[in-house]
Write a protein that holds these residues in place. Structure first.
Motif, PDB file in Angstrom:
ATOM      1  N   ARG B 114       4.868 -12.105 -48.786  1.00 13.43           N
ATOM      2  CA  ARG B 114       4.056 -12.929 -49.684  1.00 13.43           C
ATOM      3  C   ARG B 114       3.191 -13.897 -48.883  1.00 13.43           C
ATOM      4  N   GLU B 118      -0.874 -14.044 -49.092  1.00  9.99           N
ATOM      5  CA  GLU B 118      -1.605 -15.248 -49.496  1.00  9.99           C
ATOM      6  C   GLU B 118      -2.577 -15.700 -48.408  1.00  9.99           C
ATOM      7  N   ILE B 119      -2.132 -15.640 -47.135  1.00  6.55           N
ATOM      8  CA  ILE B 119      -3.005 -16.091 -46.052  1.00  6.55           C
ATOM      9  C   ILE B 119      -4.223 -15.181 -45.939  1.00  6.55           C
ATOM     10  N   ARG B 121      -5.489 -12.989 -48.109  1.00  8.24           N
ATOM     11  CA  ARG B 121      -6.382 -12.862 -49.266  1.00  8.24           C
ATOM     12  C   ARG B 121      -7.221 -14.097 -49.492  1.00  8.24           C
ATOM     13  N   ASN B 122      -6.701 -15.242 -49.046  1.00  4.22           N
ATOM     14  CA  ASN B 122      -7.366 -16.497 -49.418  1.00  4.22           C
ATOM     15  C   ASN B 122      -8.217 -17.106 -48.319  1.00  4.22           C
ATOM     16  N   THR B 123      -8.537 -16.312 -47.299  1.00  3.28           N
ATOM     17  CA  THR B 123      -9.497 -16.793 -46.300  1.00  3.28           C
ATOM     18  C   THR B 123     -10.610 -15.764 -46.169  1.00  3.28           C
ATOM     19  N   TYR B 261      -7.197  -7.383 -43.861  1.00  3.20           N
ATOM     20  CA  TYR B 261      -7.668  -8.058 -45.071  1.00  3.20           C
ATOM     21  C   TYR B 261      -7.524  -7.150 -46.291  1.00  3.20           C
ATOM     22  N   PHE B 265      -4.864  -6.682 -50.028  1.00  2.00           N
ATOM     23  CA  PHE B 265      -5.236  -6.353 -51.405  1.00  2.00           C
ATOM     24  C   PHE B 265      -4.537  -5.076 -51.862  1.00  2.00           C
TER      25      PHE B 265
END
Lengths: 370, 382
Positions: B114, B118-119, B121-123, B261, B265
């Motif tokens: 997780r 999160e890291i 997907r969110n950069t 990356y 997803f």
């Protein structure tokens, strides 16, 4: 004699032992980490991996790091990270080449956009007044960034940079992109073949191209298409590209929402004597857009991350400004630390948006159940 | 009046839109023609056969300054395809692993998966690519290279040097060939065992033939690759490693940036797909009772694929298009080469047109292939 079968008693008055304890810390620990030998091996392997990497990471990032210094040779002497680079360069990273004394204007722009975005995210504030506020904010942001009135010195778009620019690119792509997306989506579902063909063409071509190539077209090709005496600002051209790109993707999401509305709703609107636009605005779109909010949030988060693409065509958003600030030979070896700072900045915004997206999805689901 | 007729009104609207679009296009074309004349540029695709005057440092095809512009664009296109295909394979593996890991009952594994998702997907992807490149070019020089697999692999700031098979074949190509052969063999063996089950009712002893088929597949791959028996390790000669295969930092940065990356997803797509299978299906499978592996293969996977294929297609297409970010680290993919070609030849319109046609056709091809696959996995309603 047949064996006696009893459902109530076992043996000669013996009772079964009480069931094993079904709760407790140790049991939870075992179920979470050592449930069977596969799980145990995974846990041990991961723990070993963490034990090998975390101490090194800790000493690099925390214990051996230099937190603040004006002198890059101090960092060179240390074995850890040089977070001082952020203190030294944060003005350039955050505001680019915007005049130093006017940085407060950029900061105010960031605060305004962020604040209004947070406000618009709270369902209690959802009303048409928000559109007015966004309009006002756009005017305010324009005045603040350009200046030239109210005694603010004029600053041209070639000097804009950093986080305010990122915010402006983001805000423009979403605020102008969404209405365009709705128009494209409606056009794609239109009964008129010419309008449908034009909308399908725009959506599919833009979606089939990389974002950078769309920006490249706006920067290089668009001026060729216009009369030589008409020049459009470079930032504006990039913004047009960002808006069209966002709109093409969002249009497909909106179309999904439109398709999910039962035909009965269209018939009902017709039965009330509403013509096309009133029917769409009052009946279909409010329902369709509501359904697609979570999916739209994905596109909006992507739009925020995609703002970094403008740095490739020479516009100094946060990433471009960071790259430029790291040309300083004294600090260039600490680029990693600067980029980590930028990554953290993006992470905070994107993570907040993705959590919000989950929240709103749950809320909409519960509304539907009611 | 005539505008009270909806049909006539529709015709008028369409005529207006058509006029507007055609008028706009004509206006653009006229201006473009004028601009070209002013700059003394002849329009047309003739320039493609001229010598390009620049060299491209890496890729499956060599491109020298004497080769034509068309050859340069072709080299770029091939590079785009190479990095995209490698990244799609990488992203799929990472995604499968992450999706399964996130559903694992082991809290440590699912927690770490997780954090990863999160890291990544969110950069921004571009930032990730730039950071990978920075990390790779900060490695030590060839003379004091790191060697994680001692004597075989060398990490330097000029790229990572891998050994090759003793007939010169790249290890990565060998890996893909072996994977494909083994997958085909295992799939055929599984089919055959299913057939035997239906014919004879015997369900036992399937694992041995299936496993054997996998080994046989690897053997076939070994023969296909020309029966290599040894590895040639890279050795330091002067400032360069020779003898092995060098993968440039540009390629690796882009490959990492794309696959790690998009992998995050895909991981979420896999997780959503597996979770979309109703619990009742699992309970039904258990009551038949199917083994764990068969339950996954016959009950979970077919239903999960139905949910996974369409969003995964979108991610693959997005990966292909974002390979254009290679321009940020100087990997000569199509967009980068188009950029150079535009600057050198001045034929901006034609270059963009060639690039657009390429990207559009590849994106449409991926969609078409995945649509065929999608139709296979969707519910067959008869």
């Amino acid at each position: 004699m047949a064996e006696r079968i009893s459902h109530t008693r076992l043996g000669d008055g013996q009772t079964l032992p009480p069931p094993r304890q079904q709760s407790g810390f140790l049991l939870a620990l075992r179920q979470s980490f050592f449930n069977g030998w596969v799980s145990s091996i995974i846990t041990l392997a991961l723990l070993t991996m963490l034990a090998m990497t975390l101490p090194g990471l800790w000493s690099w990032a925390i214990s051996d790091a230099i937190w603040s210094t004006q002198d890059s040779s101090v960092c060179r002497a240390a074995s850890g990270a040089c977070w001082a680079v952020i203190g030294e360069k944060h003005r350039v990273i955050l505001f680019g080449t915007y005049p130093y004394d006017e940085h407060w204007r950029g900061a105010l722009v960031v605060a305004l956009v962020t604040g209004l975005a947070v406000l618009s995210a709270i369902p209690r504030f959802w009303s048409s007044a928000l559109f007015v506020f966004w309009g006002l904010t756009t005017v305010l942001v324009t005045i603040l960034m350009f200046g030239g009135v109210f005694g603010l010195p004029y600053v041209g778009t070639n000097k804009w940079g950093g986080l305010p620019l990122t915010m402006i690119v983001f805000m423009t792509s979403v605020v102008l992109g969404l209405p365009l997306a709705v128009v494209l989506a409606l056009g794609r579902r239109s009964h008129m073949p010419v309008i449908r063909a034009v909308c399908v063409g725009i959506i599919e071509v833009v979606r089939g191209l990389p974002l950078i190539s769309v920006l490249f077209m706006m920067i290089i090709i668009l001026p060729l298409f216009l009369p030589t005496d008409l020049t459009i600002d470079k930032l504006l051209r990039a913004l047009i590209g960002m808006v069209i790109f966002f709109a093409a993707y969002a249009a497909e999401v909106v179309r999904g929402g439109l398709q999910a509305i039962p035909t009965g709703q269209y018939d009902a609107a017709k039965a009330l004597g509403l013509s096309y636009w009133p029917a769409m605005i009052k009946i279909i779109l409010p329902q369709a857009l509501r359904i697609v909010i979570p999916a739209l949030m994905n596109d909006i988060i992507r739009a925020f991350k995609n703002t970094t693409f403008v740095s490739i065509i020479g516009i100094f958003d946060v990433l471009g400004a960071t790259k430029a600030s790291m040309r300083d030979v004294d600090w260039v070896r600490y680029s990693t630390e600067a980029y980590i700072f930028v990554a953290l900045l993006f992470f905070v915004y994107c993570f907040a948006m993705s959590r919000y997206s989950q929240f709103i999805e749950k809320r909409l689901d519960s509304e539907r159940e009611r | 009046m005539f505008w009270n007729d909806a049909k006539i009104r529709a015709l008028i609207y369409q005529a207006l839109v058509l006029l507007l679009v055609l008028g706009g296009l004509a206006y653009f074309a006229l201006n473009a023609q004028q601009a070209m004349q002013d700059r003394g540029i002849t329009t047309g695709l003739d320039f493609l056969s001229q010598a390009s005057g620049f060299a491209i440092g890496e890729g499956a095809i060599e491109h020298g300054p004497d080769d034509s512009y068309f050859h340069a664009l072709k080299t770029g296109a091939v590079n785009t395809l190479v990095v995209s295909i490698a990244s799609i394979i990488g992203a799929t593996f990472i995604g499968l692993f992450l999706g399964v890991a996130r559903l694992s009952p082991n809290k440590l594994l699912s927690g770490l998966a997780r954090v990863y998702v999160e890291i990544f997907r969110n950069t921004p992807q571009l930032l990730q690519i730039v950071m990978w490149y920075l990390l790779l070019t900060n490695l030590p020089g060839p003379r004091d290279a790191l060697s994680p697999v001692d004597g075989y692999v060398y990490l330097t700031n000029r790229g990572i040097n891998f050994p090759v098979l003793n007939n010169g074949t790249s290890l990565f190509l060998a890996f893909v060939v072996a994977l494909v052969c083994a997958a085909i063999a295992v799939a055929l063996a599984t089919r055959f065992m299913d057939y035997r089950l239906r014919q004879t009712g015997k369900a036992d002893g399937r694992m041995v033939p299936i496993f054997g088929a996998g080994v046989l597949g690897l053997g076939i791959a070994w023969v296909l690759l020309g029966t290599p028996t040894d590895l040639i390790s890279p050795t330091l000669q002067g400032f360069k490693y020779r003898g092995g295969q060098t993968i440039t930092p540009e390629f690796i940065a882009l490959f990492f940036g794309l696959s790690l990356y998009i992998g995050a997803f895909i991981g979420e797509i896999v997780r959503a797909g597996l979770m979309s299978v109703p619990k009742g299906q699992l309970e039904a499978a258990d009551s038949i009772p199917l083994g764990r592996y068969d339950r996954f293969r016959l009950v979970v996977l077919p239903q999960a694929l139905r949910v996974m294929v369409p969003p995964a297609t979108a991610q693959y297409v997005s990966l292909l298009k974002n390979s254009a970010l290679g321009v940020a680290v100087g990997y000569p993919e199509l967009y980068n080469v188009t950029n150079t070609t535009t600057t050198l030849s001045g034929q901006a319109l034609e270059c963009v047109l060639v690039m657009a046609v390429f990207y559009l056709s590849i994106a449409l091809t991926i969609s078409a292939v995945m649509n065929v696959y999608n139709r296979r996995v969707q519910i067959k309603e008869r």
